[in-house]
Write a protein that holds these residues in place. Structure first.
Motif, mmCIF file in Angstrom:
data_model
loop_
_atom_site.group_PDB
_atom_site.id
_atom_site.type_symbol
_atom_site.label_atom_id
_atom_site.label_comp_id
_atom_site.label_asym_id
_atom_site.label_seq_id
_atom_site.Cartn_x
_atom_site.Cartn_y
_atom_site.Cartn_z
ATOM 1 N N ASP A 1 -22.439 -66.659 -28.883
ATOM 2 C CA ASP A 1 -21.639 -65.575 -29.462
ATOM 3 C C ASP A 1 -22.083 -64.259 -28.846
ATOM 4 N N ILE A 2 -21.255 -63.265 -28.996
ATOM 5 C CA ILE A 2 -21.613 -61.912 -28.551
ATOM 6 C C ILE A 2 -22.695 -61.367 -29.491
ATOM 7 N N ALA A 3 -22.517 -61.606 -30.762
ATOM 8 C CA ALA A 3 -23.425 -61.040 -31.765
ATOM 9 C C ALA A 3 -23.463 -61.939 -33.001
ATOM 10 N N THR A 4 -24.522 -61.828 -33.746
ATOM 11 C CA THR A 4 -24.837 -62.505 -35.022
ATOM 12 C C THR A 4 -25.313 -63.940 -34.844
ATOM 13 N N GLU A 5 -26.125 -64.358 -35.833
ATOM 14 C CA GLU A 5 -26.666 -65.727 -35.874
ATOM 15 C C GLU A 5 -25.803 -66.603 -36.771
ATOM 16 N N ARG A 6 -24.636 -66.117 -37.138
ATOM 17 C CA ARG A 6 -23.876 -66.778 -38.214
ATOM 18 C C ARG A 6 -23.573 -68.239 -37.921
ATOM 19 N N ASP A 7 -23.133 -68.539 -36.687
ATOM 20 C CA ASP A 7 -22.703 -69.921 -36.418
ATOM 21 C C ASP A 7 -23.900 -70.876 -36.381
ATOM 22 N N ALA A 8 -25.019 -70.426 -35.784
ATOM 23 C CA ALA A 8 -26.216 -71.289 -35.808
ATOM 24 C C ALA A 8 -26.684 -71.484 -37.250
ATOM 25 N N ASP A 9 -26.612 -70.432 -38.054
ATOM 26 C CA ASP A 9 -26.982 -70.561 -39.477
ATOM 27 C C ASP A 9 -26.112 -71.614 -40.165
ATOM 28 N N ARG A 10 -24.809 -71.621 -39.816
ATOM 29 C CA ARG A 10 -23.891 -72.588 -40.451
ATOM 30 C C ARG A 10 -24.293 -74.018 -40.092
ATOM 31 N N LEU A 11 -24.685 -74.242 -38.834
ATOM 32 C CA LEU A 11 -25.093 -75.607 -38.446
ATOM 33 C C LEU A 11 -26.424 -75.975 -39.086
ATOM 34 N N ARG A 12 -27.361 -75.006 -39.116
ATOM 35 C CA ARG A 12 -28.665 -75.306 -39.751
ATOM 36 C C ARG A 12 -28.465 -75.624 -41.227
ATOM 37 N N ALA A 13 -27.501 -74.939 -41.840
ATOM 38 C CA ALA A 13 -27.221 -75.206 -43.262
ATOM 39 C C ALA A 13 -26.697 -76.627 -43.463
ATOM 40 N N MET A 14 -26.135 -77.211 -42.381
ATOM 41 C CA MET A 14 -25.663 -78.601 -42.451
ATOM 42 C C MET A 14 -26.801 -79.578 -42.183
ATOM 43 N N ILE B 1 -28.767 -79.696 -39.292
ATOM 44 C CA ILE B 1 -29.085 -80.073 -37.908
ATOM 45 C C ILE B 1 -29.778 -78.906 -37.201
ATOM 46 N N PRO B 2 -30.634 -79.213 -36.212
ATOM 47 C CA PRO B 2 -31.280 -78.138 -35.468
ATOM 48 C C PRO B 2 -30.241 -77.400 -34.628
ATOM 49 N N ALA B 3 -30.321 -76.078 -34.660
ATOM 50 C CA ALA B 3 -29.342 -75.287 -33.906
ATOM 51 C C ALA B 3 -29.995 -74.003 -33.439
ATOM 52 N N VAL B 4 -29.568 -73.544 -32.265
ATOM 53 C CA VAL B 4 -30.091 -72.298 -31.724
ATOM 54 C C VAL B 4 -28.913 -71.415 -31.324
ATOM 55 N N GLN B 5 -29.074 -70.130 -31.562
ATOM 56 C CA GLN B 5 -28.025 -69.167 -31.225
ATOM 57 C C GLN B 5 -28.349 -68.493 -29.901
ATOM 58 N N ILE B 6 -27.398 -68.434 -28.998
ATOM 59 C CA ILE B 6 -27.532 -67.601 -27.794
ATOM 60 C C ILE B 6 -26.648 -66.383 -28.001
ATOM 61 N N LEU B 7 -27.258 -65.202 -27.944
ATOM 62 C CA LEU B 7 -26.477 -63.970 -28.054
ATOM 63 C C LEU B 7 -26.265 -63.426 -26.654
ATOM 64 N N THR B 8 -25.028 -63.336 -26.234
ATOM 65 C CA THR B 8 -24.759 -62.911 -24.851
ATOM 66 C C THR B 8 -24.738 -61.391 -24.739
ATOM 67 N N GLY B 9 -24.710 -60.696 -25.864
ATOM 68 C CA GLY B 9 -24.738 -59.237 -25.830
ATOM 69 C C GLY B 9 -23.530 -58.637 -25.128
ATOM 70 N N GLY B 10 -22.445 -59.351 -25.060
ATOM 71 C CA GLY B 10 -21.235 -58.792 -24.460
ATOM 72 C C GLY B 10 -20.587 -59.723 -23.446
ATOM 73 N N ALA B 11 -21.396 -60.581 -22.821
ATOM 74 C CA ALA B 11 -20.799 -61.493 -21.828
ATOM 75 C C ALA B 11 -19.859 -62.469 -22.537
ATOM 76 N N CYS B 12 -18.770 -62.821 -21.860
ATOM 77 C CA CYS B 12 -17.698 -63.572 -22.521
ATOM 78 C C CYS B 12 -17.833 -65.083 -22.350
ATOM 79 N N HIS B 13 -18.992 -65.553 -21.874
ATOM 80 C CA HIS B 13 -19.182 -66.995 -21.684
ATOM 81 C C HIS B 13 -20.678 -67.301 -21.670
ATOM 82 N N LEU B 14 -21.012 -68.562 -21.850
ATOM 83 C CA LEU B 14 -22.396 -69.025 -21.653
ATOM 84 C C LEU B 14 -22.554 -69.472 -20.210
ATOM 85 N N ASP B 15 -23.805 -69.406 -19.702
ATOM 86 C CA ASP B 15 -24.057 -70.012 -18.394
ATOM 87 C C ASP B 15 -25.185 -71.037 -18.531
ATOM 88 N N ALA B 16 -25.359 -71.835 -17.477
ATOM 89 C CA ALA B 16 -26.271 -72.980 -17.548
ATOM 90 C C ALA B 16 -27.732 -72.542 -17.710
#
Ligand SMILES: Nc1nc2c(ncn2[C@@H]2O[C@H](COP(=O)(O)OP(=O)(O)OP(=O)(O)O)[C@@H](O)[C@H]2O)c(=O)[nH]1
Ligand SMILES: [Mg+2]
Length: 223
Positions: free
Chosen positions: A67-80, A82-97
């Motif tokens: 995501d660009i910002a916030t841990e919300r989606d990783a929090d949602r998965l952890r609440a389910m 499962i282990p989850a980590v958030q990558i904050l791109t700080g503005g970039a519109c995609h993830l890279d390898a």
């Protein structure tokens, strides 16, 4: 202009190398990796929550959230659970390898059978970046319009699976499922389309069966 093209080509080539290393690692672990791509709000995280409910008892799952910002989606998965980590791109519109590799190294995930990578919400830039995944998944919610595959052809051509989401809303919107199916068939003749609702559960069984089939196939072929 030629310089811009050259820089972009170099960035993509470096990404390909990092993606190849990740793919080798996932292959050695016999772990199935999905790269989920869609517009913001199409229902990626909600589909993952439904997938965890359906598969969590049988398979070891993990999630990477872009995501660009916030841990919300990783929090949602952890609440389910499962282990989850958030990558904050700080503005970039995609993830890279490289980001994905660093996130996995830093997360200290326990061994997993299936890794869900939820890309930054966007149908365009994530398309060009290989993350070492087994396959890309394009999501399209019925609220977005049935003309989208032909308007954003690259992602629907490259995604092995198109998941139509929010089918429970079909009575309330104008959305021709057959038209979408026809566009996807033109763009990606070997591709699959699954119609789902994370709210009613429609199609979730088919989606999870597809994941289990692909995992079994990878386990048979991976060395
Ligand atoms: N009616 C209905 N609403 C849904 C469904 N799936 C998701 N939603 C709703 O759609 C909204 C967006 O869902 P998310 O899962 O957060 O979407 P996303 O694609 O992860 O969004 P970003 O991470 O911001 O790109 C939320 O309000 C969900 O409750 C569905 O199957 N049916
Ligand atoms: Mg999300």
């Amino acid at each position: 202009m030629a310089e811009v093209v050259d820089v972009r080509a170099r960035v993509l080539a470096a990404n390909e190398e990092a993606a190849a290393r990740l793919r080798g690692r996932f292959g050695a672990d016999k772990a199935l990796v999905l790269n989920l791509i869609s517009s913001p709000g199409s229902g990626k995280t909600t589909l993952l929550e439904a997938s965890v409910r359906a598969l969590g008892g049988r398979l070891r799952l993990a999630g990477i959230e872009g995501d660009i910002a916030t841990e919300r989606d990783a929090d949602r998965l952890r609440a389910m659970g499962i282990p989850a980590v958030q990558i904050l791109t700080g503005g970039a519109c995609h993830l890279d390898a490289r980001q994905v590799g660093k996130a996995i190294d830093g997360a200290g995930f326990p061994a997993f059978d299936v890794l869900f990578i939820e890309n930054v919400g966007n149908l365009i830039c994530p398309t060009s970046y290989d993350l070492g995944e087994d396959f890309k998944v394009a999501l399209l919610s019925v609220a977005e319009g049935d003309d989208k595959p032909f308007k954003y052809p690259a992602i629907f051509a490259r995604a092995e699976v198109t998941v139509v989401t929010k089918s429970d809303l079909l009575p309330h919107v104008t959305f021709d499922l057959d038209a979408v199916r026809a566009q996807v068939a033109v763009l990606n003749p070997g591709g699959r389309m699954v119609v789902t609702s994370s709210k009613t559960g429609e199609g979730i069984g088919e989606w999870c069966a597809l994941i289990e089939e692909r995992l079994a196939a990878k386990r048979r072929t991976a060395r």
